[in-house]
Design a protein around this motif. Structure first.
Motif, PDB file in Angstrom:
ATOM      1  N   PRO A   1      -0.205   2.815 -15.722  1.00 30.90           N
ATOM      2  CA  PRO A   1       0.459   1.840 -14.848  1.00 30.90           C
ATOM      3  C   PRO A   1      -0.388   1.493 -13.630  1.00 30.90           C
ATOM      4  CG  PRO A   1       1.810   3.812 -15.162  1.00 30.90           C
ATOM      5  CD  PRO A   1       0.507   4.067 -15.813  1.00 30.90           C
ATOM      6  N   ASN A   2      -0.403   0.220 -13.296  1.00 29.53           N
ATOM      7  CA  ASN A   2      -1.084  -0.196 -12.077  1.00 29.53           C
ATOM      8  C   ASN A   2      -0.135  -1.003 -11.193  1.00 29.53           C
ATOM      9  OD1 ASN A   2      -0.969  -2.571 -13.488  1.00 29.53           O
ATOM     10  ND2 ASN A   2      -3.166  -2.850 -13.673  1.00 29.53           N
ATOM     11  N   MET A   3       1.140  -0.772 -11.406  1.00 35.61           N
ATOM     12  CA  MET A   3       2.180  -1.391 -10.584  1.00 35.61           C
ATOM     13  C   MET A   3       3.154  -0.303 -10.142  1.00 35.61           C
ATOM     14  SD  MET A   3       2.978  -4.967 -12.522  1.00 35.61           S
ATOM     15  CE  MET A   3       4.084  -5.446 -11.210  1.00 35.61           C
ATOM     16  N   CYS A   4       4.187  -0.688  -9.459  1.00 38.39           N
ATOM     17  CA  CYS A   4       5.162   0.274  -8.936  1.00 38.39           C
ATOM     18  C   CYS A   4       6.301   0.537  -9.923  1.00 38.39           C
ATOM     19  CB  CYS A   4       5.714  -0.210  -7.602  1.00 38.39           C
ATOM     20  SG  CYS A   4       6.509  -1.814  -7.691  1.00 38.39           S
ATOM     21  N   MET A   5       6.132   0.124 -11.163  1.00 36.59           N
ATOM     22  CA  MET A   5       7.105   0.402 -12.215  1.00 36.59           C
ATOM     23  C   MET A   5       6.369   1.055 -13.375  1.00 36.59           C
ATOM     24  SD  MET A   5       9.229  -3.142 -12.187  1.00 36.59           S
ATOM     25  CE  MET A   5       7.766  -4.164 -12.234  1.00 36.59           C
ATOM     26  N   PHE A   6       6.979   2.097 -13.923  1.00 35.08           N
ATOM     27  CA  PHE A   6       6.350   2.772 -15.052  1.00 35.08           C
ATOM     28  C   PHE A   6       7.406   3.527 -15.839  1.00 35.08           C
ATOM     29  CE2 PHE A   6       6.283   5.695 -11.523  1.00 35.08           C
ATOM     30  CZ  PHE A   6       6.592   6.922 -12.081  1.00 35.08           C
ATOM     31  N   SER A   7       7.010   3.979 -17.013  1.00 34.42           N
ATOM     32  CA  SER A   7       7.901   4.752 -17.869  1.00 34.42           C
ATOM     33  C   SER A   7       7.222   6.047 -18.260  1.00 34.42           C
ATOM     34  CB  SER A   7       8.226   3.965 -19.146  1.00 34.42           C
ATOM     35  OG  SER A   7       8.913   2.790 -18.826  1.00 34.42           O
ATOM     36  N   PHE A   8       8.041   7.038 -18.608  1.00 32.48           N
ATOM     37  CA  PHE A   8       7.502   8.287 -19.115  1.00 32.48           C
ATOM     38  C   PHE A   8       8.363   8.748 -20.278  1.00 32.48           C
ATOM     39  CE2 PHE A   8      10.491   9.495 -15.850  1.00 32.48           C
ATOM     40  CZ  PHE A   8      11.218  10.504 -16.457  1.00 32.48           C
ATOM     41  N   ALA A   9       7.761   9.561 -21.133  1.00 35.57           N
ATOM     42  CA  ALA A   9       8.439  10.070 -22.317  1.00 35.57           C
ATOM     43  C   ALA A   9       8.231  11.573 -22.403  1.00 35.57           C
ATOM     44  CB  ALA A   9       7.889   9.389 -23.567  1.00 35.57           C
ATOM     45  N   SER A  10       9.002  12.188 -23.264  1.00 36.46           N
ATOM     46  CA  SER A  10       8.870  13.616 -23.525  1.00 36.46           C
ATOM     47  C   SER A  10       7.900  13.836 -24.672  1.00 36.46           C
ATOM     48  CB  SER A  10      10.237  14.202 -23.896  1.00 36.46           C
ATOM     49  OG  SER A  10      10.097  15.538 -24.306  1.00 36.46           O
TER      50      SER A  10
ATOM     51  N   ARG B   1       0.827  -1.210   0.000  1.00 40.16           N
ATOM     52  CA  ARG B   1       0.000   0.000   0.000  1.00 40.16           C
ATOM     53  C   ARG B   1       0.863   1.263   0.000  1.00 40.16           C
ATOM     54  NH1 ARG B   1      -3.755  -3.346   2.845  1.00 40.16           N
ATOM     55  NH2 ARG B   1      -2.710  -3.089   4.836  1.00 40.16           N
ATOM     56  N   GLU B   2       1.912   1.279   0.825  1.00 42.69           N
ATOM     57  CA  GLU B   2       2.806   2.442   0.884  1.00 42.69           C
ATOM     58  C   GLU B   2       3.511   2.669  -0.454  1.00 42.69           C
ATOM     59  OE1 GLU B   2       5.531   1.668   4.062  1.00 42.69           O
ATOM     60  OE2 GLU B   2       4.005   1.936   5.619  1.00 42.69           O
ATOM     61  N   VAL B   3       4.024   1.617  -1.048  1.00 41.13           N
ATOM     62  CA  VAL B   3       4.742   1.730  -2.326  1.00 41.13           C
ATOM     63  C   VAL B   3       3.784   2.191  -3.418  1.00 41.13           C
ATOM     64  CG1 VAL B   3       5.958   0.431  -4.129  1.00 41.13           C
ATOM     65  CG2 VAL B   3       6.553   0.078  -1.719  1.00 41.13           C
ATOM     66  N   MET B   4       2.597   1.642  -3.464  1.00 40.48           N
ATOM     67  CA  MET B   4       1.639   2.022  -4.501  1.00 40.48           C
ATOM     68  C   MET B   4       1.167   3.462  -4.313  1.00 40.48           C
ATOM     69  SD  MET B   4       1.747  -0.389  -6.575  1.00 40.48           S
ATOM     70  CE  MET B   4       0.564   0.355  -7.669  1.00 40.48           C
ATOM     71  N   ALA B   5       1.000   3.901  -3.074  1.00 41.56           N
ATOM     72  CA  ALA B   5       0.601   5.296  -2.829  1.00 41.56           C
ATOM     73  C   ALA B   5       1.707   6.243  -3.284  1.00 41.56           C
ATOM     74  CB  ALA B   5       0.279   5.504  -1.350  1.00 41.56           C
ATOM     75  N   ALA B   6       2.955   5.931  -2.966  1.00 41.46           N
ATOM     76  CA  ALA B   6       4.081   6.774  -3.398  1.00 41.46           C
ATOM     77  C   ALA B   6       4.212   6.753  -4.918  1.00 41.46           C
ATOM     78  CB  ALA B   6       5.380   6.304  -2.746  1.00 41.46           C
ATOM     79  N   THR B   7       3.999   5.598  -5.523  1.00 38.81           N
ATOM     80  CA  THR B   7       4.054   5.485  -6.981  1.00 38.81           C
ATOM     81  C   THR B   7       3.010   6.400  -7.612  1.00 38.81           C
ATOM     82  OG1 THR B   7       4.840   3.195  -6.861  1.00 38.81           O
ATOM     83  CG2 THR B   7       3.841   3.896  -8.940  1.00 38.81           C
TER      84      THR B   7
END
Length: 185
Positions: A36-45, A11-17
């Motif tokens: 994303p629905n996990m604690c890993m994600f990507s972003f682009a410009s 819960r803490e990790v997902m809230a921070a994510t």
């Protein structure tokens, strides 16, 4: 920890994510890829002014390490973030540094030299062998047994090469970096 302790960590990790995802999505010129629905994600410009590889280099100077992922046919160049229990308390500090860094990059000149080099590499049909590898590495400012401080140019070059060539170069470089007594440029 038990079952409840583990669930609390999640819960803490997902809230921070979610805090980081929401913060990144509020910044003009940057977008989180997908939903994303996990604690890993990507972003682009979404802007020519913000190069994700330059952003990664600038954030590295501030102590943040993001994993670059090369542009491919189905994905833009992007940076990957993994949140975990040890990064939960750093989410807001990361966002502050992230926002400041993106804003600073908006005012920097775009590196035309690297773009020109990319365009030339796309045109070339090179035979990639050890000699070519070391010449390319030297041109990109890579030599010896240490990783370079800035990776922007190297990452931009790697993403325009055919996948099998960039994979070969990465393997060759890591072999030469990690194997004692290996060749140096």
């Amino acid at each position: 920890l038990g079952h409840e302790g583990y669930l609390e960590i999640v819960r803490e990790v997902m809230a921070a994510t979610q805090v980081v995802i929401d913060g990144i999505n509020r910044i003009d010129a940057i977008k989180v890829l997908g939903k994303p629905n996990m604690c890993m994600f990507s972003f682009a410009s979404t802007s020519e002014k913000i190069n994700v590889y330059r952003l990664a280099d600038a954030l590295k100077k501030k102590g943040w390490f993001l994993q670059p992922q090369f542009k491919r046919a189905n994905s833009p160049a992007n940076l990957h973030i993994s949140m975990n229990r040890s990064t939960v308390h750093q989410a807001k500090a990361f966002l502050k540094d992230f926002e400041e860094t993106v804003e600073a990059l908006r005012h920097e000149e775009v590196d035309d030299k690297t773009k020109e080099l990319q365009a030339e590499l796309e045109k070339l049909s090179l035979k990639f062998d050890d000699e070519t590898f070391f010449k390319l590495a030297e041109m990109a400012g890579v030599s010896g047994t240490e990783l370079p401080e800035k990776m922007e140019t190297i990452n931009q070059i790697m993403e325009v090469l055919p996948y099998d060539v960039s994979e070969w170069i990465l393997i060759e470089y890591l072999n030469n970096l990690m194997v004692p007594g290996s060749k140096e440029s």
